[in-house]
Scaffold this active site. Structure first.
Site, PDB file in Angstrom:
ATOM      1  N   ASP A  36     -10.582  -3.068   1.732  1.00 38.60           N
ATOM      2  CA  ASP A  36     -10.848  -2.500   0.234  1.00 38.60           C
ATOM      3  C   ASP A  36     -11.706  -1.435   0.205  1.00 38.60           C
ATOM      4  O   ASP A  36     -12.401  -1.144   1.513  1.00 38.60           O
ATOM      5  CB  ASP A  36     -11.246  -3.693  -0.606  1.00 38.60           C
ATOM      6  CG  ASP A  36     -10.804  -3.214  -2.140  1.00 38.60           C
ATOM      7  OD1 ASP A  36     -11.118  -2.325  -2.649  1.00 38.60           O
ATOM      8  OD2 ASP A  36     -10.126  -4.300  -2.455  1.00 38.60           O
ATOM      9  N   ASP A  59      -9.441   2.947   2.728  1.00 44.48           N
ATOM     10  CA  ASP A  59      -8.650   3.638   1.740  1.00 44.48           C
ATOM     11  C   ASP A  59      -7.243   3.682   2.017  1.00 44.48           C
ATOM     12  O   ASP A  59      -6.578   4.580   2.698  1.00 44.48           O
ATOM     13  CB  ASP A  59      -9.188   5.035   1.581  1.00 44.48           C
ATOM     14  CG  ASP A  59      -8.807   5.856   0.605  1.00 44.48           C
ATOM     15  OD1 ASP A  59      -7.696   5.334  -0.151  1.00 44.48           O
ATOM     16  OD2 ASP A  59      -9.292   6.865   0.034  1.00 44.48           O
ATOM     17  N   VAL A  60      -6.290   2.995   1.279  1.00 40.56           N
ATOM     18  CA  VAL A  60      -4.906   3.010   1.706  1.00 40.56           C
ATOM     19  C   VAL A  60      -4.134   4.164   1.197  1.00 40.56           C
ATOM     20  O   VAL A  60      -3.003   4.502   1.510  1.00 40.56           O
ATOM     21  CB  VAL A  60      -4.277   1.900   0.872  1.00 40.56           C
ATOM     22  CG1 VAL A  60      -4.857   0.569   1.361  1.00 40.56           C
ATOM     23  CG2 VAL A  60      -4.440   1.980  -0.624  1.00 40.56           C
ATOM     24  N   ASN A  86      -1.035  -5.271  -0.754  1.00 46.74           N
ATOM     25  CA  ASN A  86      -1.482  -5.741  -2.344  1.00 46.74           C
ATOM     26  C   ASN A  86      -2.059  -4.608  -2.920  1.00 46.74           C
ATOM     27  O   ASN A  86      -2.131  -4.634  -3.902  1.00 46.74           O
ATOM     28  CB  ASN A  86      -2.352  -6.794  -2.120  1.00 46.74           C
ATOM     29  CG  ASN A  86      -3.049  -7.178  -3.506  1.00 46.74           C
ATOM     30  OD1 ASN A  86      -2.494  -7.556  -4.314  1.00 46.74           O
ATOM     31  ND2 ASN A  86      -4.436  -7.178  -3.186  1.00 46.74           N
ATOM     32  N   TYR A 152       3.656   3.957 -12.722  1.00 47.29           N
ATOM     33  CA  TYR A 152       3.188   2.644 -12.275  1.00 47.29           C
ATOM     34  C   TYR A 152       4.653   2.124 -11.870  1.00 47.29           C
ATOM     35  O   TYR A 152       4.904   1.393 -10.625  1.00 47.29           O
ATOM     36  CB  TYR A 152       2.363   2.100 -12.887  1.00 47.29           C
ATOM     37  CG  TYR A 152       2.192   0.586 -12.421  1.00 47.29           C
ATOM     38  CD1 TYR A 152       1.031   0.425 -11.661  1.00 47.29           C
ATOM     39  CD2 TYR A 152       2.739  -0.619 -12.703  1.00 47.29           C
ATOM     40  CE1 TYR A 152       0.552  -0.905 -11.026  1.00 47.29           C
ATOM     41  CE2 TYR A 152       2.588  -1.808 -12.160  1.00 47.29           C
ATOM     42  CZ  TYR A 152       1.591  -2.003 -11.501  1.00 47.29           C
ATOM     43  OH  TYR A 152       1.174  -3.262 -10.980  1.00 47.29           O
ATOM     44  N   LYS A 156       6.453   1.052  -8.333  1.00 45.10           N
ATOM     45  CA  LYS A 156       6.849  -0.318  -7.866  1.00 45.10           C
ATOM     46  C   LYS A 156       8.179  -0.813  -7.861  1.00 45.10           C
ATOM     47  O   LYS A 156       8.611  -1.478  -6.773  1.00 45.10           O
ATOM     48  CB  LYS A 156       6.322  -1.375  -9.054  1.00 45.10           C
ATOM     49  CG  LYS A 156       4.428  -1.371  -9.240  1.00 45.10           C
ATOM     50  CD  LYS A 156       3.937  -1.814  -7.891  1.00 45.10           C
ATOM     51  CE  LYS A 156       2.446  -2.125  -8.023  1.00 45.10           C
ATOM     52  NZ  LYS A 156       1.843  -2.595  -6.755  1.00 45.10           N
ATOM     53  N   THR A 187      -6.110 -10.071 -13.914  1.00 41.26           N
ATOM     54  CA  THR A 187      -6.913  -9.403 -12.819  1.00 41.26           C
ATOM     55  C   THR A 187      -7.633  -8.288 -13.507  1.00 41.26           C
ATOM     56  O   THR A 187      -7.592  -8.023 -14.505  1.00 41.26           O
ATOM     57  CB  THR A 187      -6.278  -9.099 -11.557  1.00 41.26           C
ATOM     58  OG1 THR A 187      -5.178  -8.030 -11.921  1.00 41.26           O
ATOM     59  CG2 THR A 187      -5.472 -10.121 -10.936  1.00 41.26           C
TER      60      THR A 187
END
Length: 287
Positions: A36, A59-60, A86, A152, A156, A187
């Site tokens: 993360d 850092d993705v 994720n 978003y 996805k 979340t």
């Protein structure tokens, strides 16, 4: 102990779905590399374990950072067995006629490109590992409008197609690739991008939790553990014949219009029937 002596990579693991998944996989025997950008949360997660969870800053949105994560895990354990892509956030909220190119690109980097390169840099360390599996987190937003902002949803939806393409590409290596489409899960994703004080975010979380308990046929809010359990299934040998597909975990949110399952919501067809009867009555029953 489905994952005894397995090496598992989880991105976005400092909180929410990622943290719950890290705990579940480690409780079933895995060595988990929890990554993360949130070092405080990630280190706290690792410290709370018996050493089976190891934190790695990642850092993705930076492919080099992803590669560093995968290489470290493989060098320390001999390979990688499971990857749970994720990491994510709400991204740009503007509609398509207002969004700026840079905001669009940042959202796609976080939600889609990160998954692609999570797979890309893990696979060299997964080849030849029995039961190797990749699980990608998509969303019910991928099925159509109404569940999230445009960028978003598009990102996805891309994850779903990437899942199918990767499953086809990696079949020769006996690596399965599947996805999960969460629904309304409690979340921080809903409040993390809000530009409001922390105390207001806490209040917003309470409101969201209340709303989520009534958003779908299952009368409770979705929990991170619901998605963690689905991820563990897809990554396990029990799903050995499941490949290139997606599991919707949404409490029935996408079953259909609310009136199809909520008896208190007006049924469109019932309303039309009543209008028809009223019209017939007003004309003396003549059709």
């Amino acid at each position: 102990m489905r994952f005894s002596q397995k090496t598992v990579i989880i991105t976005g693991a400092a909180s929410g779905i990622g943290a719950e998944a890290a705990k579940l996989f480690s409780s079933e025997g895995a060595i988990v590399y929890a990554s993360d950008i949130d070092e405080t949360g990630g280190k706290a997660l690792a410290d709370s374990s018996d050493g089976s969870i190891r934190f790695q800053h990642c850092d993705v949105c930076d492919p080099a950072s992803i590669k560093e994560l995968m290489d470290r895990a493989a060098n320390e354990t001999g390979g990688i067995d499971v990857v749970l892509n994720n990491a994510g956030a709400g991204g740009a909220r503007e509609p398509i006629d207002e969004i700026e190119p840079a905001d669009w690109d940042r959202t796609m980097d976080l939600l889609l490109r990160s998954v692609a390169f999570g797979i890309r840099y893990a696979v060299p360390h997964m080849k030849g590992r029995p039961g190797a599996s990749v699980v990608n987190i998509s969303s019910v937003a991928a099925v159509g409008p109404g569940y999230s902002p445009t960028a978003y949803a598009v990102g996805k939806a891309g994850v779903l197609h990437l899942t199918k393409m990767a499953a086809a590409d990696l079949a020769k290596h006996n690596i399965r690739v599947n996805a999960i489409q969460p629904g309304f899960i409690n979340t921080n994703i809903f409040t993390s991008s809000l530009e409001i004080p922390d105390e207001a975010k806490d209040m917003a979380k309470g409101v969201i939790a209340q709303m989520s308990s009534n958003a779908q046929p299952v009368k409770r809010g979705g929990q991170p553990s619901d998605i963690a359990e689905a991820a563990a299934y897809l990554a396990s040998d029990a799903a050995g014949f499941v490949n290139g597909t997606s599991i919707i975990v949404d409490g029935g949110l996408t079953l259909g219009p609310r009136y199809s399952w909520d008896e208190e919501e007006p049924d469109m067809f019932e309303a039309l029937r009543q209008m028809e009867e009223a019209a017939q009555a007003s004309h003396g029953g003549v059709q």
